[in-house]
Design an enzyme around this catalytic site. Structure first.
Site, PDB file in Angstrom:
ATOM      1  N   VAL A 144      46.008  35.607  34.217  1.00 55.53           N
ATOM      2  CA  VAL A 144      44.612  35.240  33.977  1.00 55.53           C
ATOM      3  C   VAL A 144      43.969  35.392  35.356  1.00 55.53           C
ATOM      4  CG1 VAL A 144      43.005  33.450  33.250  1.00 55.53           C
ATOM      5  CG2 VAL A 144      45.218  33.684  32.094  1.00 55.53           C
ATOM      6  N   PRO A 145      43.305  36.529  35.571  1.00 57.24           N
ATOM      7  CA  PRO A 145      43.016  37.037  36.913  1.00 57.24           C
ATOM      8  C   PRO A 145      41.928  36.310  37.696  1.00 57.24           C
ATOM      9  CG  PRO A 145      41.991  38.426  35.267  1.00 57.24           C
ATOM     10  CD  PRO A 145      42.792  37.406  34.521  1.00 57.24           C
ATOM     11  N   CYS A 146      42.239  35.113  38.177  1.00 57.30           N
ATOM     12  CA  CYS A 146      41.261  34.365  38.966  1.00 57.30           C
ATOM     13  C   CYS A 146      40.918  35.090  40.262  1.00 57.30           C
ATOM     14  CB  CYS A 146      41.751  32.947  39.227  1.00 57.30           C
ATOM     15  SG  CYS A 146      43.392  32.831  39.937  1.00 57.30           S
ATOM     16  N   HIS A 147      41.758  36.032  40.697  1.00 54.25           N
ATOM     17  CA  HIS A 147      41.430  36.813  41.894  1.00 54.25           C
ATOM     18  C   HIS A 147      40.202  37.688  41.652  1.00 54.25           C
ATOM     19  CE1 HIS A 147      44.188  39.386  39.553  1.00 54.25           C
ATOM     20  NE2 HIS A 147      43.515  40.409  40.053  1.00 54.25           N
ATOM     21  N   ARG A 148      39.843  37.926  40.388  1.00 50.84           N
ATOM     22  CA  ARG A 148      38.679  38.753  40.057  1.00 50.84           C
ATOM     23  C   ARG A 148      37.376  37.958  40.039  1.00 50.84           C
ATOM     24  NH1 ARG A 148      41.703  41.619  34.990  1.00 50.84           N
ATOM     25  NH2 ARG A 148      43.316  42.655  36.225  1.00 50.84           N
TER      26      ARG A 148
END
Length: 188
Positions: A144-148
């Site tokens: 779940v790409p919180c880096h995005r």
């Protein structure tokens, strides 16, 4: 937390943080830790249960290896959302569904998109900060790409201090959102 216990897999990674701890259940991946040997729920923690299902270990490790090598854009692993509830889960699910590989969204825009905050129109800064806190507590980073999720005026933050920001930069460079620097050590 309900259901079967979380079993842990240590996954090699080229990230500046080192190997990942990936917690799995019969439903899917329930947690990812950037510091598997230190995290209280990580695989080296006292009482942690290691995953011994070779098929599951191979599938999880293989997907991460392909992603980190630039051969896979999505990990396509089933998720067990047990560690995220209420508005936190709603925001994470919105991120998961609406921000694909190589794209980003601001904290404020994710707050609006999720519909989890009544006060977004009245106080967008407050909602954006709440989303930032939710990203810091994401139990499923990378998947779940919180880096995005980025700030409206730059990169924004990432859990883990300086090493966390290095991880965020590495992942955004892998996905082509940031240009590689001279010290880039990812896939060509």
């Amino acid at each position: 937390m309900t259901g079967a216990p979380i079993e842990w897999i240590t996954v090699p990674s080229p990230l500046p943080s080192g190997p990942l701890g990936v917690g799995v259940t019969g439903l899917g991946v329930a947690a990812v830790s950037f510091s598997p040997d230190v995290d209280p729920g990580g695989p080296a923690a006292p009482g942690a249960v290691r995953c011994t299902d070779r098929r599951r270990v191979a599938a999880v490790a293989g997907r991460f290896e392909e992603y980190f090598a630039g051969a896979r854009r999505e990990l396509d692993l089933p998720l067990d959302w047990r560690l995220a509830t209420g508005p936190h889960r709603l925001v994470l699910e919105t991120l998961y569904r609406t921000v694909p590989y190589g794209e980003t969204v601001t904290y404020g825009r994710l707050a609006q998109r999720s519909g989890a905050f009544d006060q977004v129109a009245q106080s967008p800064g407050l909602a954006a900060r709440a989303v930032g806190s939710m990203m810091a507590a994401n139990p499923l980073p990378v998947l779940v790409p919180c880096h995005r999720v980025v700030a409206s005026d730059g990169l924004g933050g990432f859990g883990g201090g300086r090493i966390g920001l290095d991880v965020k930069r590495w992942l955004l460079t892998l996905e082509g959102w940031l240009a590689p620097t001279l010290d880039w050590d990812g896939p060509g």
